[in-house]
Write an enzyme that holds these catalytic residues in place. Structure first.
Site, mmCIF file in Angstrom:
data_model
loop_
_atom_site.group_PDB
_atom_site.id
_atom_site.type_symbol
_atom_site.label_atom_id
_atom_site.label_comp_id
_atom_site.label_asym_id
_atom_site.label_seq_id
_atom_site.Cartn_x
_atom_site.Cartn_y
_atom_site.Cartn_z
ATOM 1 N N SER A 45 0.814 -1.226 0.000
ATOM 2 C CA SER A 45 0.000 0.000 0.000
ATOM 3 C C SER A 45 0.843 1.270 0.000
ATOM 4 O O SER A 45 0.297 2.365 -0.161
ATOM 5 C CB SER A 45 -0.938 0.032 1.212
ATOM 6 O OG SER A 45 -1.684 -1.144 1.294
ATOM 7 N N ILE A 47 2.263 2.869 2.439
ATOM 8 C CA ILE A 47 1.923 3.788 3.533
ATOM 9 C C ILE A 47 3.012 3.753 4.611
ATOM 10 O O ILE A 47 3.467 2.671 5.007
ATOM 11 C CB ILE A 47 0.576 3.395 4.202
ATOM 12 C CG1 ILE A 47 -0.528 3.159 3.152
ATOM 13 C CG2 ILE A 47 0.159 4.428 5.254
ATOM 14 C CD1 ILE A 47 -0.832 4.309 2.254
ATOM 15 N N HIS A 49 3.040 4.035 8.059
ATOM 16 C CA HIS A 49 2.005 4.043 9.106
ATOM 17 C C HIS A 49 2.444 4.881 10.301
ATOM 18 O O HIS A 49 3.631 4.920 10.652
ATOM 19 C CB HIS A 49 1.717 2.607 9.557
ATOM 20 C CG HIS A 49 1.031 1.798 8.504
ATOM 21 N ND1 HIS A 49 -0.278 2.013 8.152
ATOM 22 C CD2 HIS A 49 1.481 0.796 7.713
ATOM 23 C CE1 HIS A 49 -0.617 1.161 7.188
ATOM 24 N NE2 HIS A 49 0.437 0.411 6.899
ATOM 25 N N CYS A 400 8.942 9.313 -22.012
ATOM 26 C CA CYS A 400 7.648 8.883 -21.450
ATOM 27 C C CYS A 400 6.738 10.107 -21.416
ATOM 28 O O CYS A 400 6.940 11.027 -20.619
ATOM 29 C CB CYS A 400 7.853 8.319 -20.050
ATOM 30 S SG CYS A 400 6.316 8.059 -19.157
ATOM 31 N N CYS A 437 -0.662 5.190 -19.949
ATOM 32 C CA CYS A 437 -0.531 4.165 -21.012
ATOM 33 C C CYS A 437 0.317 2.992 -20.546
ATOM 34 O O CYS A 437 0.492 2.024 -21.285
ATOM 35 C CB CYS A 437 -0.004 4.779 -22.309
ATOM 36 S SG CYS A 437 1.781 4.803 -22.472
#
Ligand SMILES: Cc1cc2nc3c(=O)[nH]c(=O)nc-3n(C[C@H](O)[C@H](O)[C@H](O)COP(=O)(O)OP(=O)(O)OC[C@H]3O[C@@H](n4cnc5c(N)ncnc54)[C@H](O)[C@@H]3O)c2cc1C
Length: 482
Positions: A45, A47, A49, A400, A437
Site C-alpha cells: 500500500s 503507507i 504508518h 515517457c 498508457c
C-alpha cells in the site's frame, strides 16, 4: 571473507545494508532476482504508518513509530518521493467508534505524535469526498506515503556507494558452516561470510532451514489485491483513508500515491504459492465494493492497473528479529508483515545491535556518503530546464509522455549504482512507463536506450524477471522473401 552477508534485497535487506555501510565492514548482499525491490517491497500500500495499530509492547509498535520518523529523514537525504499527508481511520457506527478510541489509546501508549479523534463534521471538513455516513475518525498527522521501491533502491544504491557488494541473480540455495563462519552457495558461485542476515521475505523460512537444525518459524503467505487509478482520481482524497482494522489486517484503504495516482486495496486471501501475485475478479470486486463505503465517488473506469502483493506473515503475532537458536551469528529478519515497510530502517538498527552482540566490531566510517542527487526534469522551473538541456541535450527529449520523463533521466537511471537491466527496473528508478498508457508508448524506446547504454542486443533486454523476453528475433531482414 565478508563480515556480513545479507540474503534478500527488499526494503529490509536494503535498510540493513544501508545502516551497516556506515561502519568499516565488508558487506555482501545476495538477491535471487535480477533487480532489488522485486518482491513484496514493490507491491504494497506504500503507507508510512503512524503506529497506533500494533499492540503496545510489541516490536512492531516500537519499530513502527521509530521507522516512521526515520523514513522522513532518509527520504529527505536520499531524494525518495515522500509526503507526510496524514491518515484517517473512519468510523461508521458505535462499534467502530469503540475501535477508534482503542486505537487512539494504543497510539498514545506507542508514542504516536499528534493523534486525535475527530467528529463527523471535522472529518468531512478535512476530506469532503468521504461518505456522509461516517460518524467520526481517528486522525494521525504523522501518517505518510512513500515510493516503496524507490526507498529500497535509494538505500541499496547508497550502501553500494559506501562499499557494499551486490550480487544479483544470486539465489542462495545451500549453506555450509565452516567453523565460525558460513559459506553461501548460489549455484556455482560461493560467498563466505562471518555473519549472515536472513532478509529473504516470503522465503525466509526456507533460507533459515538451509542452516538450522530445526525450523523455528513458518511463513504463511497472504495475498492483497489492488486497483491503481489514473491521476484524474489522485485528488479525490488528500490523506490515507482507512476503515477500522479487522483480524486479518488494516482493511481496504483509499490513498493518494506519491506519484499523483489513487491506490485502492488490499483484500487478504491465503495463497498456496509464495509467489502467487495473480489478481482475481472476486478479490477486486470485494476491494471496490468495500472502498466505495469510504469514498463513494471513486471512478473505477479510471483504473490503469491491477496488481497483488503477498504478505510474509508467520505463525507469530510479532516481527521475528532474532539470532537463530542453532546457528550462531545467523540473524533472522522474518515474518515482516505490515508495517514492515515503515519499520524497515528501525529493524535494521535492531539487527545491527544483534550483530554487535555476536561480536561484530562497529567502527564508524569517516567518509560515509549519506546523500543522493536525482534530476526530476518535470519539477524544475523553465529556466532550470533550459540550463539543463543546454548542458545535456538528452534532457530535452521526452521519452515517457504520460509522466514527462526525459532521455537524460533514463540514462541517469541506467548508470546509477545498482545497474537496472530491464524495462521495469528503469521504470522503478525514474517512472518511465508509470503513467496512463503503462509503457505502451515508451516501452520500446526504453528498451532501445537500455540496449544502447549497456551494449546489449535489443532482444536481450527483458521486461522484468528472467525469461520475460519482449522480442524473440527479427521479422524483417531488409528484403522480400521469395
Ligand atoms: C498487500 C500488502 C500491503 C502492505 N502494505 C504496507 C504498508 O502500507 N506499509 C507498510 O509499512 N508495510 C506494508 N506491507 C508490508 C511490507 O510491504 C513488507 O513488510 C516489506 O516489503 C517486506 O520487505 P522484505 O524485504 O522483508 O521482503 P521482500 O521485499 O519480499 O524482499 C525479500 C527479498 O528476498 C529475496 N530472496 C528470497 N529468497 C532468496 C534466496 N534464497 N536468495 C537470495 N534472495 C532471496 C527475494 O527475491 C526478495 O527480493 C504490505 C505488504 C503487503 C503484501
Amino acid at each position: 571473507m565478508y563480515d556480513v552477508a545479507i540474503i534478500g534485497c527488499g526494503v529490509i535487506g536494503a535498510a540493513t545494508a544501508y545502516e551497516l555501510s556506515r561502519y568499516d565492514l565488508k558487506i555482501a548482499v545476495l538477491e535471487k532476482e535480477n533487480d532489488v525491490a522485486d518482491g513484496t517491497t514493490k507491491a504494497n500500500s506504500a503507507i508510512v504508518h503512524a503506529g497506533y495499530d500494533p499492540e503496545p509492547g510489541t516490536a512492531m509498535a516500537r519499530l513502527n513509530v521509530l521507522g516512521n520518523a526515520m523514513i522522513e529523514e532518509i527520504a529527505k537525504k536520499l531524494k525518495v518521493p515522500y509526503q507526510k499527508c496524514g491518515s484517517l481511520v473512519l468510523g461508521f457506527n458505535e462499534d467502530d467508534l469503540h475501535v477508534i478510541y482503542r486505537l487512539y489509546r494504543q497510539g498514545m501508549v506507542n508514542g504516536v505524535p499528534g493523534i486525535r479523534v475527530l467528529n463527523a463534521r471535522e472529518t468531512l471538513e478535512m476530506e469532503p469526498n468521504l461518505s456522509k455516513e461516517i460518524k467520526g475518525a481517528l486522525y494521525a498527522p504523522s501518517g505518510a506515503i512513500v515510493s516503496p521501491w524507490e526507498l529500497c533502491i535509494a538505500m541499496a544504491d547508497t550502501a553500494k556507494r559506501n562499499g557494499a557488494d551486490f550480487f544479483l541473480n544470486s539465489k542462495v540455495d545451500r549453506i555450509e558452516r565452516t567453523g565460525t563462519a558460513y559459506r553461501l552457495f548460489c549455484g556455482d558461485q560461493v560467498v563466505e561470510a562471518a555473519r549472515v542476515v536472513n532478509a529473504a521475505g516470503l522465503h525466509s523460512d526456507d533460507v533459515h532451514n538451509l542452516v538450522a537444525e530445526k525450523p523455528e518459524f513458518r511463513i504463511i503467505p497472504s495475498k492483497g489485491q489492488y486497483y491503481l487509478l489514473d491521476k484524474s482520481q489522485g485528488n479525490l482524497v488528500s490523506k490515507v483513508i482507512f476503515q477500522c482494522p479487522s483480524k486479518v489486517g488494516k482493511g481496504v484503504l483509499v490513498s493518494p500515491t506519491v506519484h499523483g495516482n489513487l491506490i485502492v486495496g488490499p483484500d487478504a486471501v491465503g495463497v498456496e504459492n509464495d509467489d502467487d501475485v495473480s489478481t482475481t475478479q472476486s478479490g477486486l470486486d470485494f476491494v471496490r465494493e468495500t472502498a466505495v463505503r469510504s469514498v463513494p465517488g471513486i471512478n473505477f473506469r479510471e483504473s490503469i492497473r491491477n496488481f497483488a502483493g503477498v504478505r510474509a506473515q508467520s505463525e507469530r503475532s510479532d516481527f521475528i528479529i532474532e539470532e537463530s537458536k542453532s546457528a550462531r551469528g545467523f540473524i533472522n529478519l522474518a515474518g515482516i508483515k505490515s508495517p514492515g515497510l515503515t519499520s524497515a530502517p528501525a529493524i535494521a538498527l535492531d539487527c545491527i545491535k544483534l550483530l554487535e552482540r555476536t561480536g561484530v566490531f562497529l567502527k564508524e566510517k569517516e567518509d560515509f556518503i549519506d546523500e543522493r542527487r536525482k534530476v526530476s526534469f518535470k519539477s524544475l522551473s523553465p529556466e532550470e530546464k533550459a540550463a539543463l538541456i543546454e548542458k545535456n541535450p538528452l534532457y530535452g527529449r521526452v521519452i515517457c509522455r504520460c509522466e514527462t520523463i526525459t532521455e537524460g533521466e533514463i540514462v541517469d537511471a541506467i548508470h546509477s549504482p545498482i545497474t537496472p537491466r530491464t524495462v521495469d527496473a528503469v521504470k522503478k528508478r525514474c517512472n518511465a512507463g508509470m503513467g496512463r498508457c503503462q509503457g505502451g508508448f515508451c516501452g520500446p524506446r526504453v528498451q532501445e536506450i537500455l540496449a544502447r547504454e549497456l551494449g546489449l542486443p535489443l532482444e536481450e533486454v527483458l521486461l522484468n524477471k528472467k525469461g520475460t523476453y519482449i522480442l524473440t528475433g527479427e521479422t524483417k531482414k531488409g528484403g522480400v522473401q521469395q
